[in-house]
Design a protein around this motif. Structure first.
Motif, PDB file in Angstrom:
ATOM      1  N   GLU A  48       0.989  -1.082   0.127  1.00 22.89           N
ATOM      2  CA  GLU A  48      -0.087  -0.203   0.043  1.00 22.89           C
ATOM      3  C   GLU A  48       1.009   1.166  -0.122  1.00 22.89           C
ATOM      4  OE1 GLU A  48      -2.442  -0.421   3.379  1.00 22.89           O
ATOM      5  OE2 GLU A  48      -3.996  -1.729   2.214  1.00 22.89           O
ATOM      6  N   LYS A  49       0.466   2.134  -1.146  1.00 19.10           N
ATOM      7  CA  LYS A  49       1.502   3.422  -1.238  1.00 19.10           C
ATOM      8  C   LYS A  49       0.253   4.643  -0.800  1.00 19.10           C
ATOM      9  CE  LYS A  49       5.179   1.756  -2.546  1.00 19.10           C
ATOM     10  NZ  LYS A  49       6.560   2.117  -1.957  1.00 19.10           N
ATOM     11  N   THR A  50       0.816   5.311   0.221  1.00 17.05           N
ATOM     12  CA  THR A  50      -0.131   6.420   0.733  1.00 17.05           C
ATOM     13  C   THR A  50       0.199   7.652  -0.463  1.00 17.05           C
ATOM     14  OG1 THR A  50       1.894   7.521   1.853  1.00 17.05           O
ATOM     15  CG2 THR A  50       0.073   5.941   2.983  1.00 17.05           C
ATOM     16  N   TYR A  51      -0.618   8.627  -0.191  1.00 17.29           N
ATOM     17  CA  TYR A  51      -0.634   9.819  -1.104  1.00 17.29           C
ATOM     18  C   TYR A  51       0.915  10.403  -0.840  1.00 17.29           C
ATOM     19  CZ  TYR A  51      -5.092  10.055  -3.226  1.00 17.29           C
ATOM     20  OH  TYR A  51      -6.171   9.310  -4.195  1.00 17.29           O
ATOM     21  N   ASP A  52       1.355  10.394   0.433  1.00 17.77           N
ATOM     22  CA  ASP A  52       2.625  10.866   0.696  1.00 17.77           C
ATOM     23  C   ASP A  52       4.053  10.198   0.087  1.00 17.77           C
ATOM     24  OD1 ASP A  52       4.567  12.824   2.599  1.00 17.77           O
ATOM     25  OD2 ASP A  52       5.010  10.688   3.100  1.00 17.77           O
ATOM     26  N   ASP A  53       3.720   8.825  -0.197  1.00 18.98           N
ATOM     27  CA  ASP A  53       4.524   7.980  -0.897  1.00 18.98           C
ATOM     28  C   ASP A  53       4.749   8.290  -2.296  1.00 18.98           C
ATOM     29  OD1 ASP A  53       5.153   6.595   1.622  1.00 18.98           O
ATOM     30  OD2 ASP A  53       3.508   5.087   1.243  1.00 18.98           O
ATOM     31  N   LEU A  54       3.322   8.713  -2.689  1.00 16.40           N
ATOM     32  CA  LEU A  54       3.204   8.856  -4.257  1.00 16.40           C
ATOM     33  C   LEU A  54       3.969  10.104  -4.574  1.00 16.40           C
ATOM     34  CD1 LEU A  54       2.086   8.175  -6.872  1.00 16.40           C
ATOM     35  CD2 LEU A  54       0.072   9.309  -6.265  1.00 16.40           C
ATOM     36  N   TYR A  55       3.789  11.158  -3.858  1.00 17.82           N
ATOM     37  CA  TYR A  55       4.285  12.335  -3.939  1.00 17.82           C
ATOM     38  C   TYR A  55       5.898  12.244  -3.886  1.00 17.82           C
ATOM     39  CZ  TYR A  55       6.684  16.699  -2.656  1.00 17.82           C
ATOM     40  OH  TYR A  55       7.358  17.622  -2.513  1.00 17.82           O
ATOM     41  N   ARG A  56       6.389  11.647  -2.812  1.00 19.35           N
ATOM     42  CA  ARG A  56       7.823  11.367  -2.701  1.00 19.35           C
ATOM     43  C   ARG A  56       8.620  10.757  -3.746  1.00 19.35           C
ATOM     44  NH1 ARG A  56      10.025  11.891   2.673  1.00 19.35           N
ATOM     45  NH2 ARG A  56       8.645  12.932   4.179  1.00 19.35           N
ATOM     46  N   ASP A  57       7.835   9.368  -4.170  1.00 17.64           N
ATOM     47  CA  ASP A  57       8.273   8.743  -5.362  1.00 17.64           C
ATOM     48  C   ASP A  57       8.389   9.464  -6.655  1.00 17.64           C
ATOM     49  OD1 ASP A  57       9.297   6.632  -3.954  1.00 17.64           O
ATOM     50  OD2 ASP A  57       7.258   5.378  -4.012  1.00 17.64           O
ATOM     51  N   VAL A  58       7.419  10.367  -6.727  1.00 15.49           N
ATOM     52  CA  VAL A  58       7.425  11.217  -8.110  1.00 15.49           C
ATOM     53  C   VAL A  58       8.645  12.336  -8.005  1.00 15.49           C
ATOM     54  CG1 VAL A  58       6.223  13.073  -9.287  1.00 15.49           C
ATOM     55  CG2 VAL A  58       4.972  10.954  -8.481  1.00 15.49           C
ATOM     56  N   VAL A  59       8.854  12.713  -6.933  1.00 12.71           N
ATOM     57  CA  VAL A  59       9.874  13.810  -6.815  1.00 12.71           C
ATOM     58  C   VAL A  59      11.313  13.022  -6.895  1.00 12.71           C
ATOM     59  CG1 VAL A  59      11.265  15.000  -4.926  1.00 12.71           C
ATOM     60  CG2 VAL A  59       8.784  15.263  -5.139  1.00 12.71           C
ATOM     61  N   ARG A  60      11.391  11.652  -6.494  1.00 14.32           N
ATOM     62  CA  ARG A  60      12.513  11.038  -6.502  1.00 14.32           C
ATOM     63  C   ARG A  60      12.862  10.625  -8.269  1.00 14.32           C
ATOM     64  NH1 ARG A  60      10.374   8.108  -1.844  1.00 14.32           N
ATOM     65  NH2 ARG A  60      11.666   8.881  -0.026  1.00 14.32           N
ATOM     66  N   MET A  61      11.856  10.366  -8.721  1.00 18.93           N
ATOM     67  CA  MET A  61      11.852  10.062 -10.197  1.00 18.93           C
ATOM     68  C   MET A  61      12.175  11.417 -10.824  1.00 18.93           C
ATOM     69  SD  MET A  61      11.214   7.470 -12.372  1.00 18.93           S
ATOM     70  CE  MET A  61      11.211   6.956 -13.940  1.00 18.93           C
ATOM     71  N   GLN A  62      11.899  12.453 -10.796  1.00 14.88           N
ATOM     72  CA  GLN A  62      12.272  13.735 -11.452  1.00 14.88           C
ATOM     73  C   GLN A  62      13.616  14.140 -11.201  1.00 14.88           C
ATOM     74  OE1 GLN A  62       9.102  16.568 -10.313  1.00 14.88           O
ATOM     75  NE2 GLN A  62       7.782  16.044 -11.725  1.00 14.88           N
ATOM     76  N   TYR A  63      13.956  13.977  -9.974  1.00 14.08           N
ATOM     77  CA  TYR A  63      15.485  14.207  -9.656  1.00 14.08           C
ATOM     78  C   TYR A  63      16.405  13.253 -10.284  1.00 14.08           C
ATOM     79  CZ  TYR A  63      15.439  17.632  -5.665  1.00 14.08           C
ATOM     80  OH  TYR A  63      14.996  18.556  -4.887  1.00 14.08           O
ATOM     81  N   SER A  64      16.009  11.812 -10.381  1.00 14.38           N
ATOM     82  CA  SER A  64      16.739  10.937 -11.057  1.00 14.38           C
ATOM     83  C   SER A  64      16.848  10.974 -12.484  1.00 14.38           C
ATOM     84  CB  SER A  64      16.063   9.470 -10.685  1.00 14.38           C
ATOM     85  OG  SER A  64      16.357   9.311  -9.395  1.00 14.38           O
ATOM     86  N   LEU A  65      15.862  11.536 -13.156  1.00 15.99           N
ATOM     87  CA  LEU A  65      15.687  11.822 -14.659  1.00 15.99           C
ATOM     88  C   LEU A  65      16.690  12.793 -14.871  1.00 15.99           C
ATOM     89  CD1 LEU A  65      11.975  11.209 -15.410  1.00 15.99           C
ATOM     90  CD2 LEU A  65      13.853   9.821 -16.222  1.00 15.99           C
ATOM     91  N   ARG A  66      16.666  14.067 -14.109  1.00 16.73           N
ATOM     92  CA  ARG A  66      17.505  15.190 -14.283  1.00 16.73           C
ATOM     93  C   ARG A  66      18.733  14.603 -14.328  1.00 16.73           C
ATOM     94  NH1 ARG A  66      14.671  17.931 -10.223  1.00 16.73           N
ATOM     95  NH2 ARG A  66      13.253  19.345 -11.173  1.00 16.73           N
ATOM     96  N   LYS A  67      19.474  13.550 -13.846  1.00 16.07           N
ATOM     97  CA  LYS A  67      20.768  13.158 -13.892  1.00 16.07           C
ATOM     98  C   LYS A  67      21.200  12.626 -15.207  1.00 16.07           C
ATOM     99  CE  LYS A  67      21.439  13.023  -8.914  1.00 16.07           C
ATOM    100  NZ  LYS A  67      22.082  12.098  -7.687  1.00 16.07           N
ATOM    101  N   ILE A  68      20.098  11.945 -16.104  1.00 14.48           N
ATOM    102  CA  ILE A  68      20.332  11.420 -17.153  1.00 14.48           C
ATOM    103  C   ILE A  68      20.179  11.974 -18.296  1.00 14.48           C
ATOM    104  CG2 ILE A  68      20.418   9.074 -16.133  1.00 14.48           C
ATOM    105  CD1 ILE A  68      17.500   8.613 -17.353  1.00 14.48           C
ATOM    106  N   VAL A  69      19.051  12.583 -18.436  1.00 17.06           N
ATOM    107  CA  VAL A  69      18.658  13.610 -19.600  1.00 17.06           C
ATOM    108  C   VAL A  69      18.215  15.023 -18.986  1.00 17.06           C
ATOM    109  CG1 VAL A  69      17.821  11.731 -20.903  1.00 17.06           C
ATOM    110  CG2 VAL A  69      16.305  12.806 -19.497  1.00 17.06           C
ATOM    111  N   LYS A  70      18.174  16.159 -20.031  1.00 17.37           N
ATOM    112  CA  LYS A  70      17.523  17.281 -19.549  1.00 17.37           C
ATOM    113  C   LYS A  70      16.025  17.338 -19.498  1.00 17.37           C
ATOM    114  CE  LYS A  70      21.405  19.688 -21.825  1.00 17.37           C
ATOM    115  NZ  LYS A  70      21.834  20.622 -23.040  1.00 17.37           N
TER     116      LYS A  70
END
Length: 731
Positions: A48-70
Motif C-alpha cells: 500500500e502506497k499513501t498519497y505521501d509515498d506517491l508524492y515522494r516517489d514522483v519527486v525522486r523520479m524527477q530528480y533521477s531523470l535530471r541526472k541522465i537527460v535534460k
C-alpha cells in the motif's frame, strides 16, 4: 446545427496542472492509501502506497531523470498497470517532459516504429520487452537510456541474466535502483512540497503523446497538454458526485486515455484508493476483496460479468429467482420504492458489496446489459469520448442518466450536431479546453480534424434526444452509402445483432457487386456453446445447415424491424474471434483487409458465401498455400494413394449412375421440404413462446397495477386519517 454545453452540477477539485494532483493529495489525503497492489499474484498481503509515498516517489523520479537527460525530453513507458507505471507518468507529465504511453499488447515489430516516431530518449518498460528495447537501443539514435520496471515476470534467473548482460552498460537501470540515485532525501525533509516538483508545462507545451488504435504506420500520435488533461478531469468531476474515501479497481490498460483520465487522474483528484487488478481472470476476486466502489469498464467486460452472474445462478438452480427478483425490483422502483440492493444483496456481496458505479466507454453497451446492472442497483454511466478530446466528451451523470444514451456533454464541454434539422443525426463536433493540440508531425491531419474556429470534427454521427442526452448512431468513415443514395450506419445493425446471446461479435459492411449494387453484409462470430443450446444439439456434430437455418431466422427477425433499405442481404459466420484493440473494439480496417484477401483467394461472390462458415475457406486457403509451398514433387506413397483414390472414385461414379435424375431431384426436394418444415416449426414455437411471454408480462403488469392501487389506497387512507385528526383537533 444543434449546439449544447454541459452543465456544472458539482464543485470540482482545483486541478489546473498535474502537479496539483500531487500537492492536493499531499495536503488533504496525506496518510490515505493512493495505490495498492500485489508484487506477485500469489501474495496474500498487498503493498500500500499513501498519497505521501506517491508524492515522494514522483519527486525522486524527477530528480533521477535530471541526472541522465535534460528536462523537456520525451520518455516512453510500456508495461502492465503498476505503481511504477503511474509514478513514471506523473513524474514526466507533471512538468519534467513529455510522456509517451505505449500499448503493451502491440507486437514487437509495431512498437519499434512507434518508438522511432515518438522520439523518446528514455524507455521505461516491463521485463517481457527487455530484448526488444536492448536491440532498439543499438539501432535507434534517440534512445539513450532504458529503465526496467521490476514485476512478477522478472524472475530471479532472468534478473541475474539481465544484470550480467548489462554490467558494463551505464545507461541501463532497474527501476528501484534508479530511484535511489535521486539523492533528494534531505530536500524531502527540509524544502517545501511545491519547490521540489518540476514547474508545470506552459499552456501550449505538450505533456503527453498518445497513439490511437491502429498499426504502427496508421496510428495517429495525439499531442495533449496539461490544460487538456486537467480541464477534462475538472469537467468530469463537475458532472458526477461520489462518496468520500472510495476505492476504484484499475482493470483497463493505463496507456488508454479512458482509463488514464477516468480511472487514474480523476481518482487521484478525489483522494480515492486505486487497487490494481491482478488480471482479467481475477476481476471478481479483486472486487470482493477490495470492496470496490467504482470501476471503469468496456462493454465486453460488463457482458462477461453479466454472463458469469447468470451462469452462477443457473448452476445453483436460482436462475428463475434471479429473473423474478429483477421484475420485482423494477416494479417496486416504478412506484417509487427502491429496494434493488436489498433484493440482490447476495449477488452484490459476490461483487464486494460496495460496487455502486460503473463508468462504461470505448464502445456501445447494449440495453439488456444496462438494464441488468441497473436492476441490481448499480448505476452504469455510459460515456462517449475520443483520445483527441482527452478523452471524455459526454456521459451519464449522477443527476441525469438516460439508459441507452451516452449522456449529456460533461461540464463546460460544448457539443454541436452538424445537422439540417433539430433531432436529426449529424456529425458530432466538440469545442472545449480538452481538445488536443494536434497530431504529431502531421499538420494536414490536424487541420482536417480541427477547423479554424477550434471545433474538433470527431467523424462520429449522433443525435440529441431527451434532456440533451446524446445517442451515437455510427461512424462517418464506416457509413454505407447505397446505390439509391440512402445511408446506413453499420453500428446500428451490429448493436441489433450482438443483442442475440449466441452472437459474440459482428461486423457489418457494404459489399459492392460488379453491377455497382451495394449489398449490406454481416460477418458474425458465433458462440458455439450458445448456438448448441439454441438448436438443441448439445452433443455430436453441429452441421452448417443447422447454424445457417438459425442465423437465417435471426436475420429475418431483425430485417422485419428495419426499413427495407437497411436489411442485411448477405451474411456468413465464423467461430474465430475478430481482431480487437486493448479496449475490446473490433479493428474494422484490419478485419476488412482479411475479408478482402479471403474474397480474392476463394473467388467466391456474396451469394455463394451467404450463410457459410468462412473458417473452412480460411483452412482451405491455408492448405492450398502449404501445398503450393511444398512443391510439385510427389513421393511413391503419394502416387499410390492417388491411384487408390482414383479406383474408389470410379466405383462411386458407377453407384451414382444407378440413381436416376428424377430420383435425385425428388430426394433434393424432400430434403428442402424437411428443412422448411423444421424451420417453420421453430418459427411457430418461437411465436408461441412470445405469446407466453406477453401473457406473463400482462400478468405482471396486472400485479404491478394492483400493487400501485394498494399503495395509493394506503396513501389515501393516511391522508383521510390526517384530515380526520385535523378536524378533531380543531373541535
Amino acid at each position: 446545427m444543434e449546439i449544447i454545453t454541459g452543465k456544472t452540477y458539482y464543485q470540482a477539485p482545483p486541478i489546473f496542472y498535474l502537479r496539483d494532483l500531487l500537492l492536493e493529495g499531499l495536503s488533504k489525503f496525506n496518510d490515505r492509501v493512493s495505490v495498492a497492489y500485489r508484487k506477485k499474484r500469489s501474495d496474500q498481503l498487498l503493498v500500500e502506497k499513501t498519497y505521501d509515498d506517491l508524492y515522494r516517489d514522483v519527486v525522486r523520479m524527477q530528480y533521477s531523470l535530471r541526472k541522465i537527460v535534460k528536462p523537456g525530453n520525451r520518455i516512453a513507458v510500456v508495461g502492465e498497470n503498476s505503481y511504477k507505471w503511474m509514478v513514471t507518468y506523473l513524474a514526466v507529465a507533471s512538468g519534467f517532459g513529455t510522456i509517451v504511453p505505449l500499448d503493451r499488447l502491440l507486437k514487437h515489430e509495431e512498437l519499434g516504429p512507434m518508438l522511432d516516431r515518438s522520439g523518446a530518449s528514455v524507455v521505461v518498460y516491463d521485463a517481457p520487452f527487455h530484448s526488444l528495447i536492448h536491440t532498439l537501443k543499438k539501432d535507434n539514435k534517440t534512445i539513450s537510456h532504458s529503465i526496467l520496471m521490476e514485476s512478477e515476470e522478472l524472475t530471479e534467473e532472468l534478473e541475474a541474466e539481465i544484470r550480467n548482460e548489462n554490467k558494463e552498460d551505464s545507461d541501463f537501470y532497474f527501476f528501484h535502483e534508479f530511484l535511489t540515485t535521486a539523492d533528494c532525501e534531505q530536500d524531502l525533509e527540509t524544502k517545501s512540497a511545491d519547490a521540489l516538483l518540476c514547474k508545470a508545462h506552459g499552456e501550449d507545451e505538450i505533456c503527453a503523446i498518445l497513439f490511437t488504435s491502429g498499426t504502427s504506420s496508421s496510428a495517429k500520435a495525439v499531442m495533449l497538454t496539461e490544460k487538456n488533461l486537467c480541464s477534462n478531469v475538472r469537467s468530469l468531476l463537475g458532472s458526477v458526485s461520489f462518496d468520500d474515501n472510495i476505492s476504484a479497481l484499475s482493470i483497463l490498460p493505463l496507456h488508454h486515455t479512458f482509463e488514464n483520465t477516468c480511472g487514474f487522474l480523476s481518482m487521484l483528484a478525489l483522494g480515492a484508493r486505486i487497487d490494481i487488478c491482478d488480471g482479467l481472470r481475477y476481476v471478481s476476486k479483486n472486487l470482493k476483496e477490495h470492496q470496490t466502489y467504482i470501476i471503469i469498464a468496456v462493454p465486453a467486460l460488463l457482458k462477461g460479468m453479466k454472463r458469469a452472474i447468470e451462469n452462477e445462478a443457473k448452476r445453483k438452480g436460482q436462475a428463475r429467482k434471479l429473473r423474478l427478483g429483477m421484475r420485482l425490483a423494477r416494479a417496486l422502483r416504478f412506484i417509487g420504492i427502491d429496494r434493488r440492493r436489498e433484493i440482490f444483496k447476495d449477488v452484490l456481496k459476490e461483487l464486494g458489496g460496495r460496487l455502486q458505479i460503473i463508468i462504461s466507454g470505448a464502445a456501445s453497451l447494449d440495453k439488456n446489459t444496462l438494464r441488468f446492472f441497473d436492476a441490481l442497483g448499480i448505476n452504469v454511466l455510459q460515456g462517449y469520448g475520443l483520445t483527441e478530446a482527452s478523452p471524455v466528451v459526454s456521459g451519464g451523470n449522477t443527476k441525469v442518466n438516460i439508459l441507452g444514451t451516452v449522456g449529456q456533454p460533461i461540464a463546460d464541454v460544448t457539443v454541436a450536431i452538424d445537422n439540417d434539422k433539430r433531432g436529426e443525426p449529424g456529425e458530432i463536433l466538440v469545442f472545449a479546453d480538452s481538445v488536443m493540440k494536434g497530431y504529431l508531425d502531421d499538420p494536414e491531419a490536424t487541420k482536417e480534424a480541427i477547423d479554424e474556429a477550434g471545433w474538433l470534427h470527431t467523424g462520429d454521427i449522433g443525435r440529441v434526444g431527451r434532456k440533451n442526452s446524446i445517442s451515437i448512431t455510427g461512424r462517418s468513415k464506416s457509413m454505407i452509402v447505397l446505390e439509391s443514395g440512402k445511408k446506413v450506419f453499420p453500428e446500428e445493425l451490429e448493436s441489433l445483432l450482438t443483442q442475440k446471446e449466441f452472437i459474440k461479435d459482428s461486423l457489418v459492411f457494404g459489399q459492392e457487386t460488379s453491377s455497382g449494387d451495394v449489398i449490406i453484409t454481416a460477418k458474425l462470430v458465433v458462440d458455439e456453446e450458445k448456438i448448441r443450446e439454441r438448436t438443441g444439439k448439445h452433443d455430436g456434430d453441429l452441421s452448417e445447415a443447422d447454424i445457417r437455418e438459425e442465423l437465417a431466422i435471426m436475420i429475418e427477425d431483425i430485417n422485419r424491424s428495419l426499413p427495407s433499405f437497411k436489411g442485411i442481404r448477405s451474411y456468413f459466420y465464423s467461430f474465430q474471434d475478430m481482431i480487437k484493440t486493448t479496449t475490446m473494439k473490433v479493428r474494422r480496417g484490419m478485419e476488412m483487409d482479411n475479408l478482402q484477401a479471403l474474397y480474392e483467394q476463394t473467388k467466391e461472390n456474396w451469394q455463394a458465401l451467404r450463410g457459410a462458415n468462412i473458417d473452412k475457406y480460411a483452412e482451405e486457403s491455408l492448405a492450398e498455400n502449404i501445398k503450393h509451398d511444398s512443391g510439385e514433387t510427389k513421393s511413391a506413397d503419394t502416387v499410390q494413394a492417388n491411384q487408390t483414390s482414383s479406383v474408389i472414385a470410379k466405383k462411386t461414379d458407377k453407384a451414382k449412375q444407378k440413381t436416376t435424375v428424377a430420383e435425385r431431384m425428388r430426394l433434393r426436394e424432400l430434403k428442402r421440404a424437411r428443412r422448411r418444415y423444421h424451420r417453420d416449426l421453430r418459427v411457430i414455437n418461437r411465436l408461441h413462446e412470445d405469446v407466453q411471454k406477453k401473457r406473463t408480462h400482462l400478468a405482471e403488469a396486472e400485479r404491478e397495477l394492483r400493487i400501485r392501487e394498494a399503495v395509493l389506497e394506503q396513501r389515501l387512507n393516511k391522508i383521510k386519517h390526517k384530515i380526520e385528526l385535523g378536524k378533531r383537533t380543531e373541535k
